[in-house]
Design a protein around this motif. Sequence first.
Motif, mmCIF file in Angstrom:
data_model
loop_
_atom_site.group_PDB
_atom_site.id
_atom_site.type_symbol
_atom_site.label_atom_id
_atom_site.label_comp_id
_atom_site.label_asym_id
_atom_site.label_seq_id
_atom_site.Cartn_x
_atom_site.Cartn_y
_atom_site.Cartn_z
ATOM 1 N N VAL B 24 0.756 -1.340 -0.056
ATOM 2 C CA VAL B 24 -0.020 0.022 -0.122
ATOM 3 C C VAL B 24 0.915 1.155 0.024
ATOM 4 N N VAL B 25 0.583 2.355 -0.926
ATOM 5 C CA VAL B 25 1.194 3.630 -0.781
ATOM 6 C C VAL B 25 -0.050 4.486 -0.618
ATOM 7 N N ALA B 26 -0.033 5.401 0.399
ATOM 8 C CA ALA B 26 -1.148 6.222 0.676
ATOM 9 C C ALA B 26 -0.545 7.702 0.487
ATOM 10 N N ALA B 27 -0.936 8.617 -0.255
ATOM 11 C CA ALA B 27 -0.067 9.645 -0.304
ATOM 12 C C ALA B 27 -0.986 11.093 -0.697
ATOM 13 N N PHE B 28 -0.493 12.257 -0.667
ATOM 14 C CA PHE B 28 -1.033 13.257 -1.015
ATOM 15 C C PHE B 28 0.147 14.289 -1.548
ATOM 16 N N PRO B 29 0.085 15.044 -2.856
ATOM 17 C CA PRO B 29 1.283 15.574 -3.247
ATOM 18 C C PRO B 29 1.498 16.872 -2.603
ATOM 19 N N ILE B 30 2.915 17.213 -2.290
ATOM 20 C CA ILE B 30 3.579 18.356 -1.951
ATOM 21 C C ILE B 30 4.754 18.383 -2.569
ATOM 22 N N THR B 31 5.200 19.645 -3.017
ATOM 23 C CA THR B 31 6.537 20.160 -3.734
ATOM 24 C C THR B 31 7.520 20.241 -2.497
ATOM 25 N N PRO B 32 8.584 19.617 -2.419
ATOM 26 C CA PRO B 32 9.018 19.120 -3.888
ATOM 27 C C PRO B 32 9.251 17.374 -3.703
ATOM 28 N N SER B 33 8.230 16.839 -3.115
ATOM 29 C CA SER B 33 8.225 15.352 -3.070
ATOM 30 C C SER B 33 7.373 14.973 -4.381
ATOM 31 N N THR B 34 6.402 15.734 -4.921
ATOM 32 C CA THR B 34 5.477 15.242 -5.675
ATOM 33 C C THR B 34 5.811 14.413 -6.653
ATOM 34 N N VAL B 76 4.260 -0.862 3.698
ATOM 35 C CA VAL B 76 3.652 0.345 3.441
ATOM 36 C C VAL B 76 4.574 1.589 3.326
ATOM 37 N N MET B 77 4.395 2.379 2.374
ATOM 38 C CA MET B 77 5.133 3.399 2.115
ATOM 39 C C MET B 77 4.486 4.805 1.561
ATOM 40 N N THR B 78 5.052 5.923 1.821
ATOM 41 C CA THR B 78 4.704 7.124 1.205
ATOM 42 C C THR B 78 5.916 8.231 1.160
ATOM 43 N N ALA B 79 5.430 9.496 0.582
ATOM 44 C CA ALA B 79 6.534 10.451 0.386
ATOM 45 C C ALA B 79 5.910 11.807 0.863
ATOM 46 N N THR B 80 6.589 12.939 1.510
ATOM 47 C CA THR B 80 6.057 14.046 1.628
ATOM 48 C C THR B 80 7.204 15.036 1.881
ATOM 49 N N SER B 81 6.834 16.269 2.256
ATOM 50 C CA SER B 81 7.640 17.347 2.376
ATOM 51 C C SER B 81 7.283 18.284 3.444
ATOM 52 N N ALA B 82 7.865 19.075 4.217
ATOM 53 C CA ALA B 82 7.523 20.288 4.853
ATOM 54 C C ALA B 82 6.143 20.243 5.606
ATOM 55 N N ASN B 83 5.214 21.039 5.009
ATOM 56 C CA ASN B 83 3.869 21.223 5.623
ATOM 57 C C ASN B 83 3.124 19.877 5.478
ATOM 58 N N ALA B 105 9.544 8.554 2.460
ATOM 59 C CA ALA B 105 10.668 9.544 1.873
ATOM 60 C C ALA B 105 10.347 10.815 2.288
ATOM 61 N N VAL B 106 11.104 11.595 3.073
ATOM 62 C CA VAL B 106 10.885 12.927 3.407
ATOM 63 C C VAL B 106 12.000 14.062 2.535
ATOM 64 N N VAL B 107 11.242 14.525 1.565
ATOM 65 C CA VAL B 107 12.147 15.383 0.724
ATOM 66 C C VAL B 107 12.219 16.666 1.437
ATOM 67 N N MET B 164 12.228 7.453 8.546
ATOM 68 C CA MET B 164 12.102 8.236 7.392
ATOM 69 C C MET B 164 13.606 8.358 6.720
ATOM 70 N N VAL B 165 13.423 8.338 5.251
ATOM 71 C CA VAL B 165 14.728 8.535 4.383
ATOM 72 C C VAL B 165 14.644 10.012 3.947
ATOM 73 N N CYS B 166 15.589 10.841 4.286
ATOM 74 C CA CYS B 166 15.413 12.345 4.111
ATOM 75 C C CYS B 166 16.509 12.616 3.094
ATOM 76 N N LEU B 167 16.091 13.507 2.142
ATOM 77 C CA LEU B 167 16.874 13.749 1.246
ATOM 78 C C LEU B 167 16.533 15.289 0.875
ATOM 79 N N ASP B 168 17.525 16.019 0.347
ATOM 80 C CA ASP B 168 17.342 17.686 0.181
ATOM 81 C C ASP B 168 16.573 17.890 -0.950
ATOM 82 N N GLY B 169 15.590 18.997 -0.546
ATOM 83 C CA GLY B 169 14.558 19.240 -1.438
ATOM 84 C C GLY B 169 15.368 20.069 -2.736
ATOM 85 N N PHE B 170 14.781 19.895 -3.869
ATOM 86 C CA PHE B 170 15.543 20.488 -5.189
ATOM 87 C C PHE B 170 16.847 20.214 -5.354
#
Lengths: 191, 393, 112
Positions: B24-34, B76-83, B105-107, B164-170
Motif C-alpha cells: 500500500v502507498v497512501a499519499a498526498f502531493p506536495i512540492t518538492p516530493s510530488t 507500506v510507504m509514502t513520501a512528503t515534504s515540509a507542511n 521519503a521526506v524530501v 524516514m529517508v531524508c533527502l534535500d529538496g530541489f
Amino acid sequence: MSKYFEVRWHGRGGQGTVTGAKSLAEAVQGTGKCVSAFPDYGPERRGAPVRAFDRFSDSRIRIHTPVLSPDVVMIVDTTLIGGKGLVEGAGESTIFVVNTERNAAETKELLSLTTQPVYTVPANSISYRLFKREIPNSAMMGAFARACPEVISLEALVAEAEKIFAHILAADLVGKNIEAIKCGYDEVQTA
Amino acid sequence: MPETRAITGNGAIAEAMRQIAPDVVAAFPITPSTQIIEDFAGFVADGKVDTELITVESEHSAMSACIGASAAGGRVMTATSANGLALMWEMLYVAAGMRQPILVAVVNRALSAPINIHCDHGDSMGARDAGWIQIYAENNQQAYDNMIMAPAIAGHADVRLPLMVCLDGFIISHSIETMQLEEDRQVQAFIGEHKAFHSLLDTANPSSWGALDLHDYYIEHKKAQQVAMANAKPVIEEVSERFGKEFGRRYELFESYRLDDAERVVVAINSVAGELKEVIDELRDEGEKVGLLKIRVFRPFPYAEIAAALKNSKIVTVLDRSTSMGAYGPLFVEICSSLYDANPRPMLYSRTFGLGGRELLLDDIRDLFEESKRYLNEGKIEKTSDFLNVRGG
Amino acid sequence: MSEKYGLKNWQELALGGVITDGGNAADYETGTWRTWRPLWRQESCINCLRCWVFCPEGAFVLKDGKTPAGKDRKEIKQIDYYYCRGCGLCVRECPVNKKGKKKAIEFVREET
Ligand code: SF4
Ligand code: SF4
C-alpha cells in the motif's frame, strides 16, 4: 577536460530550458561521463527568466552549487539579451551558444563580448519548420555539439538522443527531434 | 544488470519504491516530493508494481491510511515534504507508538511561514522526537541506497519502527545525477519478505491495535520504543554491511571524511557534505588538517561513536540546516552531548545555514574553515552560534 | 514494581500495545463500577431483548423459551452483576419502561 565542465542555461519559464539541460546531461551521461543537471527554481511563472545548470566530469560530481564560472552559456531566448546575469562569471574563453535569428558578429556585440566565441543558431525557425511551434531545445543541443565536440560529438548526441526521446516521445516526434538536432548543428554561425 | 542512469533524486526514490513493491502507498502531493508519487503512480498504472495506491485528501489521512494498512499486515510507504510532514505530525507518533514499520521519503523543505518551497531540514528535524528512525542522504545514490536498506531495518524483529529517508529538496530531489540503479531481482532478494505482525486481517487470530494505556502502562511502552531505537543501531550497521557486500557501496552510521588526523572538523548533514568534501580536498592539498563528519543516521543518534571519531579534533564546527527558535540547532545540541565527556574536549560552535534554500557556496565554506582556523589559533570562539549568509550580519 | 501492583514489565508487553487475546472483556469485573443497579422484573418483561442488544457489557443472560404461540425464542434469564456497570442504558431503552405504568427494569441506588 578540467575537473568539471560547466554549462549554464538561460531561458524563460515554460520554454523547456530545464528539460534542455537535463536532456543534454542524459546524452553526455550516455557517453560514459558523470553528469549532473539541475534548475535554479525561482517563482515558477511562465515567461519569467529561469536558469538551469549542467556539470560533466570524468569522475563523480559532488557539488550541487549553481554554476558561477561557466564553460558554456546557453541562451535559449534572444529577448533575454540585455537582461541581468548572462555574462556573469564568464571567462575569456567561455563559449556562448545563442538562439537567435541575428548573425553571430551582431550577437557578440549585443552581449558586449570580446574574446569569447559566440555560436548562434536560429533554433526558433528550425522549430517552427519542424514542429510548427517554438520548442528550441533539440536545435540548441545540436548547436552545443557543434560548439563543444570534445564534450559530445554529433554522432554520439544523435545516438543518445534517440534513446532518451524514445522513452518520452512518440516515434514521429523522435525523428523530428533528431532532425532538429542535426539542423541546429548545421545551421550554426560563429564569431 | 545494474544500470547507470542520470536520474533525479525523486526519480531514484520512486525506482526504489517500485523495487520494494509495497502493498500500500497512501499519499498526498506536495512540492518538492510530488514527483516521487507521480512516477510511482505511473508504475502502478503501467502494471509494473502491484501496489494499492490510495490518493487521500490530506497528509494526515495519508499517514492514517498508512498506519491502518500497516496494522493490516502490509508493507507500506509514502513520501512528503515540509507542511505535509507537519500535517502528519499527530499520526507520526501513532505510527511509532504502534510500532508500524512504515517507510517515508521526506524530501526536506522549509516550513511556512513565509511560504517557501526550498530546502532546509526544519521539517524532519521537527519530527526527530516522534519515534521514527531517520536516515539522511548526501546525493541521489545515497537516497536510493538508504531506501533499499530501509525495509530490512524498519521491519527487523528487534526494531519494528517507522523510518524516514531524508533527502534535500530541489538540490537532490530535482537534480539529475549519474547513479547506479541495482537490478530488481537482486534488490528484492536483499529486501526479503515482509512479515506481517498480528495482522488485523488475520481473522483466525483477532487483534486490537491502538488501545488505551494510562499511567499504568504508557511509560513501559515508551521504554520499549526507546530500547527498539537502541536496537536499531546495530541493525542499521548490520544491514549496511550486508548492503556493502551485495552492492559494493559501504555505509556506516556516519561518514568520516579525511577525519583521522583532522584538527578542524565540520559536522553536517545531507547534500552540503558534497561541497564540504570538495573544499576539504582543496585545503588538504594546501596542507590544512581539515575533515568532515557527515551524519547519516540521526535517529538513533550515535553519541559514543561520534565522540570516538572526533577524539583527535581540536575544533568542531556544527552546521545546522534548521534552527530551534530560542535554542541551538538540533545537530549542534547532539554533538555537544556527544562530546560532553570527551577529554580533552574540542572547541565547539554552531553555524546555521541554508534556511529556505539560501545557498552556501564553495567560497563560503572556505571562509568557514578560515574562521575555525582563526578561532583555533586564538584559542577562543568569538560567536558560539550564528547564522551564515544572512544579510545584516 | 510489577510485583507490588501485579503489572507487567516493559519486556513482557506486546509490541506497540497490540491486544491479541480476543474477548478479553470477560476478564474485567466491571460490576465494581456500579453505583446504580438495574432490577429486572420478569413479570413485566415482554422479552423484546432490546436491553440485551444495548447493554455495553453483555450483562443480560439469555435462556431458551417459547412465544405464547409456542414458537422457540430466547428470553431474558437474569442480569449478571459481575459485569453490569450500572450505566442505565437498559433502563432507558426498555419499551415497557417507556410506556410508563409498569417497569420491566427498575433502576435503584446501590446499597453500600
Ligand atoms: S445498567 Fe448498563 S451495564 Fe448494567 S445491565 Fe443495564 S445496560 Fe448493562
Ligand atoms: S428491554 Fe425490557 S421488555 Fe425488552 S427484554 Fe429487556 S427488560 Fe424485557
